[in-house]
Every structure is written in structure tokens, then in C-alpha cells.
Design a protein around this motif. Structure first.
Motif, PDB file in Angstrom:
ATOM      1  N   ASP A 204      11.204  -2.615  24.009  1.00  0.00           N
ATOM      2  CA  ASP A 204      10.871  -1.367  24.637  1.00  0.00           C
ATOM      3  C   ASP A 204      11.137  -0.476  23.573  1.00  0.00           C
ATOM      4  OD1 ASP A 204      10.015  -2.784  26.921  1.00  0.00           O
ATOM      5  OD2 ASP A 204      11.902  -2.528  27.837  1.00  0.00           O
ATOM      6  N   SER A 205      11.855  -0.456  22.555  1.00  0.00           N
ATOM      7  CA  SER A 205      11.791   0.798  21.492  1.00  0.00           C
ATOM      8  C   SER A 205      10.439   1.153  21.046  1.00  0.00           C
ATOM      9  CB  SER A 205      12.811   0.230  20.448  1.00  0.00           C
ATOM     10  OG  SER A 205      14.195   0.060  21.009  1.00  0.00           O
ATOM     11  N   ILE A 206      10.188   2.143  20.714  1.00  0.00           N
ATOM     12  CA  ILE A 206       9.003   2.538  20.026  1.00  0.00           C
ATOM     13  C   ILE A 206       9.096   2.965  18.760  1.00  0.00           C
ATOM     14  CG2 ILE A 206       6.998   4.356  19.828  1.00  0.00           C
ATOM     15  CD1 ILE A 206       7.354   4.572  22.958  1.00  0.00           C
ATOM     16  N   ARG A 207       8.522   2.471  17.508  1.00  0.00           N
ATOM     17  CA  ARG A 207       8.464   2.518  16.211  1.00  0.00           C
ATOM     18  C   ARG A 207       7.292   3.012  15.516  1.00  0.00           C
ATOM     19  NH1 ARG A 207      12.784   2.907  17.813  1.00  0.00           N
ATOM     20  NH2 ARG A 207      14.835   1.791  17.176  1.00  0.00           N
ATOM     21  N   ASP A 208       7.589   3.438  14.477  1.00  0.00           N
ATOM     22  CA  ASP A 208       6.287   3.963  13.575  1.00  0.00           C
ATOM     23  C   ASP A 208       6.274   3.063  12.271  1.00  0.00           C
ATOM     24  OD1 ASP A 208       4.769   5.447  11.732  1.00  0.00           O
ATOM     25  OD2 ASP A 208       5.154   7.124  12.272  1.00  0.00           O
ATOM     26  N   PHE A 209       5.097   1.923  12.452  1.00  0.00           N
ATOM     27  CA  PHE A 209       4.884   1.034  11.508  1.00  0.00           C
ATOM     28  C   PHE A 209       3.872   1.273  10.440  1.00  0.00           C
ATOM     29  CE2 PHE A 209       6.734  -1.148  15.398  1.00  0.00           C
ATOM     30  CZ  PHE A 209       7.653  -1.940  14.737  1.00  0.00           C
ATOM     31  N   SER A 210       4.216   0.744   9.334  1.00  0.00           N
ATOM     32  CA  SER A 210       3.170   1.037   8.229  1.00  0.00           C
ATOM     33  C   SER A 210       3.177  -0.436   7.424  1.00  0.00           C
ATOM     34  CB  SER A 210       3.443   1.937   7.198  1.00  0.00           C
ATOM     35  OG  SER A 210       3.517   3.408   7.907  1.00  0.00           O
ATOM     36  N   HIS A 211       2.313  -0.669   6.636  1.00  0.00           N
ATOM     37  CA  HIS A 211       2.033  -1.785   5.732  1.00  0.00           C
ATOM     38  C   HIS A 211       2.956  -1.491   4.514  1.00  0.00           C
ATOM     39  CE1 HIS A 211       0.305  -4.829   3.027  1.00  0.00           C
ATOM     40  NE2 HIS A 211      -0.255  -5.239   3.929  1.00  0.00           N
ATOM     41  N   VAL A 212       3.579  -2.249   4.191  1.00  0.00           N
ATOM     42  CA  VAL A 212       4.436  -2.454   2.800  1.00  0.00           C
ATOM     43  C   VAL A 212       3.696  -1.744   1.650  1.00  0.00           C
ATOM     44  CG1 VAL A 212       4.392  -4.467   2.244  1.00  0.00           C
ATOM     45  CG2 VAL A 212       6.280  -2.948   1.626  1.00  0.00           C
ATOM     46  N   GLY A 213       2.403  -2.235   1.521  1.00  0.00           N
ATOM     47  CA  GLY A 213       1.598  -1.808   0.420  1.00  0.00           C
ATOM     48  C   GLY A 213       1.239  -0.373   0.205  1.00  0.00           C
ATOM     49  N   ASP A 214       1.104   0.388   1.496  1.00  0.00           N
ATOM     50  CA  ASP A 214       0.996   1.967   1.766  1.00  0.00           C
ATOM     51  C   ASP A 214       2.124   2.572   1.382  1.00  0.00           C
ATOM     52  OD1 ASP A 214      -1.908   1.724   2.403  1.00  0.00           O
ATOM     53  OD2 ASP A 214      -1.414   1.403   4.511  1.00  0.00           O
ATOM     54  N   VAL A 215       3.227   1.686   1.697  1.00  0.00           N
ATOM     55  CA  VAL A 215       4.487   2.524   1.638  1.00  0.00           C
ATOM     56  C   VAL A 215       5.082   2.869  -0.098  1.00  0.00           C
ATOM     57  CG1 VAL A 215       7.044   2.268   1.796  1.00  0.00           C
ATOM     58  CG2 VAL A 215       5.570   2.115   3.964  1.00  0.00           C
ATOM     59  N   VAL A 216       4.577   1.513  -0.767  1.00  0.00           N
ATOM     60  CA  VAL A 216       5.050   1.488  -2.137  1.00  0.00           C
ATOM     61  C   VAL A 216       4.187   2.515  -2.994  1.00  0.00           C
ATOM     62  CG1 VAL A 216       6.260  -0.553  -2.193  1.00  0.00           C
ATOM     63  CG2 VAL A 216       3.788  -0.818  -2.573  1.00  0.00           C
ATOM     64  N   ALA A 217       2.806   2.557  -2.491  1.00  0.00           N
ATOM     65  CA  ALA A 217       1.865   3.406  -3.057  1.00  0.00           C
ATOM     66  C   ALA A 217       2.499   4.834  -3.105  1.00  0.00           C
ATOM     67  CB  ALA A 217       0.594   3.444  -2.317  1.00  0.00           C
ATOM     68  N   ALA A 218       2.950   5.259  -1.831  1.00  0.00           N
ATOM     69  CA  ALA A 218       3.462   6.399  -1.409  1.00  0.00           C
ATOM     70  C   ALA A 218       4.726   6.722  -2.459  1.00  0.00           C
ATOM     71  CB  ALA A 218       4.244   6.528  -0.183  1.00  0.00           C
ATOM     72  N   TYR A 219       5.473   5.715  -2.756  1.00  0.00           N
ATOM     73  CA  TYR A 219       6.588   5.786  -3.697  1.00  0.00           C
ATOM     74  C   TYR A 219       6.065   5.958  -5.178  1.00  0.00           C
ATOM     75  CZ  TYR A 219       9.722   3.242  -0.422  1.00  0.00           C
ATOM     76  OH  TYR A 219      10.438   2.652   0.616  1.00  0.00           O
ATOM     77  N   ARG A 220       5.021   5.383  -5.538  1.00  0.00           N
ATOM     78  CA  ARG A 220       4.773   5.928  -6.970  1.00  0.00           C
ATOM     79  C   ARG A 220       4.345   7.333  -7.014  1.00  0.00           C
ATOM     80  NH1 ARG A 220       0.196   5.898 -10.537  1.00  0.00           N
ATOM     81  NH2 ARG A 220       0.913   5.255 -12.614  1.00  0.00           N
ATOM     82  N   LEU A 221       3.441   7.636  -5.888  1.00  0.00           N
ATOM     83  CA  LEU A 221       2.892   9.112  -5.896  1.00  0.00           C
ATOM     84  C   LEU A 221       3.859  10.173  -5.831  1.00  0.00           C
ATOM     85  CD1 LEU A 221       0.630  11.014  -5.425  1.00  0.00           C
ATOM     86  CD2 LEU A 221       0.842  10.687  -3.187  1.00  0.00           C
ATOM     87  N   LEU A 222       5.069   9.924  -5.086  1.00  0.00           N
ATOM     88  CA  LEU A 222       6.187  10.639  -4.995  1.00  0.00           C
ATOM     89  C   LEU A 222       7.001  10.881  -6.335  1.00  0.00           C
ATOM     90  CD1 LEU A 222       7.493   9.941  -1.433  1.00  0.00           C
ATOM     91  CD2 LEU A 222       6.245  12.045  -2.191  1.00  0.00           C
ATOM     92  N   LEU A 223       7.170   9.775  -6.882  1.00  0.00           N
ATOM     93  CA  LEU A 223       7.585   9.757  -8.358  1.00  0.00           C
ATOM     94  C   LEU A 223       6.980  10.731  -9.335  1.00  0.00           C
ATOM     95  CD1 LEU A 223       9.970   8.554 -10.042  1.00  0.00           C
ATOM     96  CD2 LEU A 223       8.163   6.918 -10.985  1.00  0.00           C
ATOM     97  N   THR A 224       5.772  10.526  -9.197  1.00  0.00           N
ATOM     98  CA  THR A 224       4.654  11.471 -10.032  1.00  0.00           C
ATOM     99  C   THR A 224       4.644  12.827  -9.776  1.00  0.00           C
ATOM    100  OG1 THR A 224       2.606  10.471  -9.486  1.00  0.00           O
ATOM    101  CG2 THR A 224       3.946   9.368 -11.267  1.00  0.00           C
ATOM    102  N   ALA A 225       4.196  13.047  -8.406  1.00  0.00           N
ATOM    103  CA  ALA A 225       3.849  14.180  -8.042  1.00  0.00           C
ATOM    104  C   ALA A 225       4.613  14.843  -6.807  1.00  0.00           C
ATOM    105  CB  ALA A 225       2.361  13.984  -7.137  1.00  0.00           C
ATOM    106  N   GLY A 226       5.705  14.276  -6.467  1.00  0.00           N
ATOM    107  CA  GLY A 226       6.674  14.777  -5.438  1.00  0.00           C
ATOM    108  C   GLY A 226       7.420  16.065  -6.030  1.00  0.00           C
ATOM    109  N   GLU A 227       7.660  17.130  -5.297  1.00  0.00           N
ATOM    110  CA  GLU A 227       8.394  18.303  -5.665  1.00  0.00           C
ATOM    111  C   GLU A 227       9.868  18.006  -5.770  1.00  0.00           C
ATOM    112  OE1 GLU A 227       9.007  23.176  -4.649  1.00  0.00           O
ATOM    113  OE2 GLU A 227       7.406  22.047  -3.993  1.00  0.00           O
ATOM    114  N   PRO A 228      10.437  18.271  -6.987  1.00  0.00           N
ATOM    115  CA  PRO A 228      11.926  18.028  -6.905  1.00  0.00           C
ATOM    116  C   PRO A 228      12.625  18.741  -5.977  1.00  0.00           C
ATOM    117  CG  PRO A 228      11.108  17.990  -9.190  1.00  0.00           C
ATOM    118  CD  PRO A 228      10.047  18.187  -8.458  1.00  0.00           C
ATOM    119  N   GLY A 229      13.858  18.400  -5.480  1.00  0.00           N
ATOM    120  CA  GLY A 229      14.414  19.007  -4.426  1.00  0.00           C
ATOM    121  C   GLY A 229      13.815  18.827  -3.087  1.00  0.00           C
ATOM    122  N   GLN A 230      12.572  18.213  -2.643  1.00  0.00           N
ATOM    123  CA  GLN A 230      12.007  17.841  -1.518  1.00  0.00           C
ATOM    124  C   GLN A 230      12.047  16.865  -0.967  1.00  0.00           C
ATOM    125  OE1 GLN A 230      10.277  20.842   0.031  1.00  0.00           O
ATOM    126  NE2 GLN A 230      11.613  21.725  -1.255  1.00  0.00           N
TER     127      GLN A 230
END
Length: 305
Positions: A204-230
């Protein structure tokens, strides 16, 4: 970019390394010590061994670091908090110290977790600014790792960004987690190697699910475009019960089974509702491109199971 990926032999790590290479990055895979010999080109070291981490960083001298290596099971963390903190908290301190000494100009992405929020008020979505309320050694150790990352950024100028992924699914996830456990049980039932009973924890727990492909795409984006300290959530912004995920898997697999709750699969402290908002990440240009249904098909396999 020359990128060091710790935990490269894990679930998300394998997907991430494939994505980075496809994008033209030079990938330096860091595996745990037990992976010795599996990949002759990988760096093999124990993240809790300060000297070994320093030696590996000096050898690698990366331009970017994505730190995935972790004790990742929330459920199992309750039984071994000392090891969890050694790997997740002190392991991160070892990595940051080594980066400061040998790769001070590198961008560093620390992978935390949406678990750090603890229970989110039902109907709401966790933002990066809200107070944290960890309920497991896993989540608390991730909070400690985040704190260390921010301190290294403020004190030494290390370009650290923190990512908080929520639940993600796809091919290759260990069966200690709920969805791949369901898939393994469904395979056994289909092959007549088990009774038609599927044992679960709390559905009955409610969770926020994503596809792992979208998650790792976010990792690469954050490495290159994320603001340090954020800090950035990685999530869909939509919640669904674990029961609904299991029901969809039953339909996709064509298997019939009786569902039984197993007390051994229940967590000592349960989060009934955990959904985040990805607005801050979306502002960098990220958009999910794959569905949870696609992820479930991959978990079940090309023939349904």
C-alpha cells in the motif's frame, strides 16, 4: 569528459557507463574489491579504504566524478548500520578527500536518495528545500554524505552537486529490491518451480517510480550543468502504490498468483508516501523519455518473463 564512475558494476552504474560512452565520454569504471578480475580495465578498490581511494584517484585524475558506490538496500540497512555508515558516509568522505588532493578541478556528483525526506505528506511532493526526516540507517548515512559534500564545496571550493533519485526500475536490478523480487517469483511460478503464491512486503506504500534510463540521463546532465552546492531531485512527480505496480506485472507476464504478505519482507520503519517534484531538474532541460511500463517489461524480460 574523462569521468570516474564509482559503483560502475551496480544496477544504475552499468546503465550510466553505457550512456556516457554513447555520448562520447571517456569512462573510468571503479568497482568494489570483490569485482577483481571481472573487468581488467576497471579500478578495483574498497571505498572504505582511504589509502586505496587516494591511490585510485591519483591514478585516474578525472575531470568528472559520479559517486554511485553505496550500501543501497534500505531494508537490509536496519540490520547492519555500522557497515552502512562506513560505506555511504565515510566512503564519501574518502572520495571527497581524494578528489580534493588529486582532482580538485573535477566536477563531483554525489548520488543521495529521496529516502532522506522520510514520509512526505500525502498529496504533496517533496522539494529540495524541505526538512529531512530519515527513517533508516541507509537514509541517515546518505544525509551524512550530503553534508560532507556541501562542506567540501563551501570550505575547499570542490564543485560538488547532490542528486536525490527516487525509486527507479529497469533491467539488471538486484532481486533484494521489491520489483525484481516480484519478477523472480513470477518466473519461478511460470516454470512450475514454485507454488502460485507471490510473497510481498507492504503493497500500500506509494512511491515515485522512474525508468533507470531517465535517471542516468539526469546524472550526466547534473554532472555537466548542475550548480555546485545545489541539490536536485530525480523523479517523475507522480505516485503510485506498489500494489498497482505488481498488478501491472501480473498482466504483462500473464501469470496468475495468490498474493501473500510476508512479515519478513516488512521494514522496521515504513514510509507510506514518498513522491518528489522534479521542477528544479526540469529547469536544466531534463524530461523523462521512458515509461514505468517499459521498465517493467525490461525487468520481466523480452518474452514477458
Amino acid at each position: 569528459m574523462r569521468i570516474l564512475v564509482t559503483g560502475a558494476d551496480g544496477f544504475a552504474g552499468r546503465h550510466l557507463c553505457a550512456l556516457l560512452r554513447a555520448a562520447g565520454d571517456e569512462v573510468l569504471e571503479a568497482h568494489g574489491p570483490r569485482a577483481e578480475g571481472v573487468n581488467s580495465h576497471a579500478l578495483n578498490f574498497d571505498i572504505t579504504d582511504e589509502a586505496a581511494v587516494r591511490a585510485a584517484m591519483e591514478r585516474a585524475r578525472p575531470e568528472g566524478i559520479i559517486h554511485l558506490a553505496a550500501f543501497s538496500s534500505v531494508a537490509r540497512s536496519h540490520g547492519n548500520p555500522t557497515r552502512v555508515f562506513a560505506v555511504n558516509a565515510m566512503g564519501t568522505v574518502n572520495l571527497l578527500t581524494a578528489a580534493r588532493e588529486s582532482a580538485s578541478e573535477a566536477r563531483v556528483l554525489l548520488i543521495s536518495s529521496g529516502e532522506v525526506y522520510g514520509p512526505v505528506h500525502e498529496g504533496a511532493r517533496a522539494t529540495e528545500e524541505q526538512p529531512l526526516a530519515a527513517l533508516s540507517p541507509f537514509a541517515t548515512s546518505k544525509m551524512a554524505a550530503e553534508t560532507a559534500g556541501r562542506q567540501f564545496h563551501r570550505s575547499y571550493g570542490l564543485r560538488v552537486v547532490v542528486a536525490r533519485p527516487f525509486n527507479h526500475l529497469g533491467e539488471g536490478q538486484d532481486a533484494i529490491f521489491a520489483v525484481p523480487s516480484f519478477a523472480a517469483q513470477l518466473r519461478a511460478i511460470q516454470k512450475s518451480k514454485g507454488e502460485p503464491v507471490l510473497r510481498t512486503g507492504n503493497l500500500d506504500s506509494i512511491r515515485d517510480f522512474s525508468h533507470v534510463g531517465d535517471v542516468v540521463a539526469a546524472y550526466r546532465l547534473l554532472l555537466t550543468a548542475g550548480e555546485p552546492g545545489q541539490t536536485y531531485n530525480i523523479c517523475s512527480g507522480e505516485g503510485r502504490t506498489i500494489r498497482s505496480v505488481l498488478e501491472e506485472m501480473l498482466v504483462l507476464s500473464g501469470v496468475s498468483a495468490r498474493i501473500e504478505q510476508d512479515p519478513a519482507r516488512m521494514r522496521p520503519s515504513e514510509i507510506p508516501y514518498s513522491v518528489g517534484t522534479p521542477d528544479k531538474l526540469r529547469a536544466l532541460g531534463w524530461e523523462p523519455k521512458r515509461t514505468v511500463t517499459e521498465a517493467l517489461r525490461e525487468v520481466l524480460g523480452p518474452t514477458g518473463l
